[in-house]
Scaffold this motif. Structure first.
Motif, short mmCIF file in Angstrom:
data_model
loop_
_atom_site.label_atom_id
_atom_site.label_comp_id
_atom_site.label_asym_id
_atom_site.label_seq_id
_atom_site.Cartn_x
_atom_site.Cartn_y
_atom_site.Cartn_z
N LEU A 57 49.49 54.48 55.93
CA LEU A 57 49.96 55.54 56.81
C LEU A 57 49.11 56.79 56.63
O LEU A 57 48.76 57.46 57.62
N GLN A 58 48.74 57.11 55.39
CA GLN A 58 47.90 58.29 55.15
C GLN A 58 46.53 58.13 55.80
O GLN A 58 45.97 59.10 56.33
N ASP A 59 45.99 56.89 55.77
CA ASP A 59 44.71 56.63 56.44
C ASP A 59 44.83 56.87 57.94
O ASP A 59 43.96 57.49 58.56
N ALA A 60 45.90 56.36 58.51
CA ALA A 60 46.10 56.51 59.95
C ALA A 60 46.23 57.98 60.34
O ALA A 60 45.65 58.42 61.34
N ILE A 61 46.97 58.76 59.56
CA ILE A 61 47.13 60.18 59.85
C ILE A 61 45.80 60.91 59.72
O ILE A 61 45.45 61.75 60.57
N ARG A 62 45.04 60.58 58.68
CA ARG A 62 43.75 61.24 58.48
C ARG A 62 42.80 60.95 59.65
O ARG A 62 42.15 61.87 60.17
N ILE A 63 42.73 59.69 60.05
CA ILE A 63 41.85 59.32 61.16
C ILE A 63 42.29 59.99 62.45
O ILE A 63 41.48 60.50 63.24
N SER A 64 43.59 60.02 62.67
CA SER A 64 44.12 60.64 63.89
C SER A 64 43.80 62.13 63.93
O SER A 64 43.41 62.66 64.97
N LEU A 65 43.93 62.80 62.79
CA LEU A 65 43.62 64.23 62.75
C LEU A 65 42.13 64.49 62.94
O LEU A 65 41.73 65.50 63.53
N GLU A 66 41.30 63.58 62.46
CA GLU A 66 39.85 63.75 62.62
C GLU A 66 39.40 63.51 64.05
O GLU A 66 38.45 64.14 64.51
N ASN A 67 40.07 62.62 64.77
CA ASN A 67 39.60 62.19 66.09
C ASN A 67 40.32 62.84 67.25
O ASN A 67 39.81 62.82 68.38
N ASN A 68 41.50 63.41 67.02
CA ASN A 68 42.32 63.86 68.15
C ASN A 68 41.65 65.01 68.90
O ASN A 68 41.29 66.03 68.30
N PHE A 69 41.47 64.84 70.20
CA PHE A 69 40.78 65.85 71.00
C PHE A 69 41.62 67.11 71.18
O PHE A 69 41.07 68.22 71.28
N GLN A 70 42.94 66.97 71.23
CA GLN A 70 43.78 68.16 71.38
C GLN A 70 43.65 69.09 70.18
O GLN A 70 43.60 70.32 70.34
N LEU A 71 43.58 68.52 68.98
CA LEU A 71 43.42 69.34 67.79
C LEU A 71 42.04 70.00 67.79
O LEU A 71 41.91 71.17 67.40
N LYS A 72 41.02 69.26 68.22
CA LYS A 72 39.69 69.85 68.30
C LYS A 72 39.65 71.00 69.30
O LYS A 72 39.03 72.04 69.05
N GLN A 73 40.32 70.83 70.44
CA GLN A 73 40.39 71.90 71.41
C GLN A 73 41.14 73.11 70.84
O GLN A 73 40.73 74.26 71.06
N ALA A 74 42.22 72.85 70.12
CA ALA A 74 42.98 73.95 69.51
C ALA A 74 42.13 74.70 68.49
O ALA A 74 42.18 75.94 68.41
N GLU A 75 41.35 73.97 67.71
CA GLU A 75 40.47 74.62 66.73
C GLU A 75 39.38 75.43 67.43
O GLU A 75 39.00 76.51 66.96
N ASN A 76 38.88 74.92 68.55
CA ASN A 76 37.91 75.69 69.33
C ASN A 76 38.54 76.97 69.88
O ASN A 76 37.91 78.04 69.87
N ASN A 77 39.76 76.85 70.37
CA ASN A 77 40.46 78.04 70.88
C ASN A 77 40.73 79.04 69.75
O ASN A 77 40.71 80.26 69.99
N LEU A 78 40.96 78.53 68.55
CA LEU A 78 41.16 79.43 67.41
C LEU A 78 39.88 80.19 67.11
O LEU A 78 39.92 81.40 66.82
N SER A 79 38.75 79.52 67.17
CA SER A 79 37.47 80.21 66.98
C SER A 79 37.24 81.25 68.07
O SER A 79 36.74 82.35 67.81
N LEU A 80 37.62 80.88 69.30
CA LEU A 80 37.47 81.82 70.41
C LEU A 80 38.35 83.05 70.22
O LEU A 80 37.92 84.18 70.51
N SER A 81 39.56 82.88 69.71
CA SER A 81 40.43 84.02 69.48
C SER A 81 39.86 84.94 68.40
O SER A 81 40.03 86.16 68.46
#
Length: 452
Positions: free
Chosen positions: A25-49
């Motif tokens: 389960l921890q592997d699945a969560i780690r991979i999901s967090l690394e690949n999820n495009f919504q999280l990447k977009q949110a991190e980009n928006n955080l940099s923009l802010s």
């Protein structure tokens, strides 16, 4: 309970191919967090802010610009020294530095800085909530895969038991100790169980595909899912207090925090809109110079006009300096300011209404999750008793069938009841685990180290 079931799919991240492994389960969560495009977009928006905060700070600094240019004039020109017109070609250059700074703007720059800070903090809360959503969704889909694998295991055991029973019935029919109708009945039971296995396999494939979609990987490489063996300590119910959970959620939930920050940001938007009603005071300074090949000065030694050099003109004789301030007072701008203020005020009210809706939604979600959890606690006890009774009934019917005291229909019914009790037990166990994770999610304390 079988601990490991191989499942095929390819797991690879950019620039890295996943080898065959056991997916936890921890592997699945780690991979999901690394690949999820919504999280990447949110991190980009955080940099923009963060850039917007820097820009808001820069609004307090002066504007500074430089200019430099040259020109060539060809044709009849007025010669000031001789007071005549002549056809000439003249050359000139000019340059300067300009600076201006806003002294007062109705506190617009101050409120804009405050707003940008709030928006940055809000973006942090939004990013954290997206992480929680990803962790929760991944955990739920992973658990659904495990449940479907368990149900497939039960279906296969049921089919294996039916097939063994069919072999026994065939042998008994051949020697005449059982009627042929028992053979047909058992063949029908085996065929029905085969269909159940196919359906269970399809459920595994569907849940696996949904998990793969969540992980955003390619489903081709062999990987194994680790299935935990829950014991009684894992199924011990929590001592929960509904009102305490609600208050904890209201203080922990990132979406609640983000909405509160949005209300504060909308308040600053209203102050920014009101700033257009105030006068604006700006200070400015200017330093400029120029050069012309026609400019002449009188030589004090000969008392004759001579042409001044570029350095003398541009850096000494033609330098001009100026400084001043300006005040702009708004009088009438076609009600645009009033409209902007009303729009900001309405957005502020809508944000407060959204906060109330989130607050009510949190209460409803936790109340429902609490009731479902309480029901599952009772179902755990009921399914355990039901499984024990069904197992004893199956063993009894098997013994009675072996000595000819029970019919095949009675044995098959007892077998079906036993398998259904096993299936119900597994579903309740996993639903109980689901519900515990759901409570953590609704309260706002789910993290990426979630475990089963």
């Amino acid at each position: 309970m079988r601990l490991i079931l191989p499942v095929l799919f390819l797991m690879f991240l950019p620039h890295a191919v996943w080898a065959q492994q056991t997916l936890t389960l921890q592997d699945a969560i780690r991979i999901s967090l690394e690949n999820n495009f919504q999280l990447k977009q949110a991190e980009n928006n955080l940099s923009l802010s963060g850039m917007e905060v820097t820009s808001a700070y820069a609004e307090f600094l002066p504007n500074l610009s430089a200019s430099f240019g040259g020109n060539q004039n060809v044709g009849r020109q007025f010669i000031q020294e001789d007071l005549t017109f002549e056809d000439r070609t003249t050359y000139g250059m000019s340059g300067g530095l300009q600076a201006s700074v806003t002294i007062f703007s109705g506190f617009e720059n101050i409120n804009n800085l405050r707003r940008s800070r709030v928006v940055q903090t809000q973006q942090v809360a939004d990013t954290d909530r997206i992480r929680e959503n990803i962790i929760f969704d991944t955990a739920m889909r992973y658990l659904q895969v495990l449940l479907d694998i368990e149900l497939l295991d039960i279906a296969e055991q049921n089919l294996e038991t039916s097939q063994v029973q069919l072999n026994q019935v065939e042998a008994q029919v051949e020697v005449g100790s059982r009627p042929v109708v028992d053979l047909y009945q058992q063949q029908s039971t085996v065929a029905s169980n085969e269909v159940q296995v196919v359906q269970a396999e399809n459920s595994v494939n569907i849940s696996r595909t949904r998990l793969i979609r969540m992980l955003q990987v390619d489903p081709l490489q062999d990987i194994e899912f680790s299935i935990p063996d829950f014991d009684e300590s894992d199924l011990a119910p929590r001592d929960l207090d509904l009102e305490e959970m609600i208050q904890l959620a209201l203080s922990n939930r990132k979406d609640m925090e983000a909405m509160e920050l949005e209300i504060l940001a909308s308040r600053y938007d209203l102050d920014i809109a009101r700033a257009n009603k105030y006068p604006r005071v700006t200070a400015s300074a200017n330093l400029s110079s120029r050069y012309s090949d026609q400019y002449q000065i009188v030589d004090p030694a000969t008392n004759q006009p001579i042409r001044a050099t570029f350095g003398d003109q541009f850096f000494e004789q033609m330098i001009q300096r100026s400084a001043g301030f300006s005040i702009s007072i708004p009088i009438f701008n076609r009600w645009n300011t009033n409209v902007s203020i009303q729009q900001a005020r309405i957005q502020h009210r809508n944000a407060r209404l959204s906060l109330d809706d989130i607050r009510y939604g949190i209460r409803e979600e936790i109340s429902q999750a609490y009731n479902d959890y309480s029901s599952l606690v009772k179902e755990l006890e009921a399914t355990e008793r039901s499984l024990q009774a069904a197992e004893r009934a199956y063993e009894t019917q098997q013994q009675r069938y072996d000595i000819g005291a029970a019919s095949l229909i009675e044995l098959n019914q007892a077998t079906t009841d036993y398998m259904e009790a096993m299936s119900s037990r597994q579903q309740v166990i996993y639903n109980f685990v689901f519900q515990e994770k759901l409570l953590d999610y609704y309260i706002g304390r789910i993290t990426d180290d979630v475990s089963l």
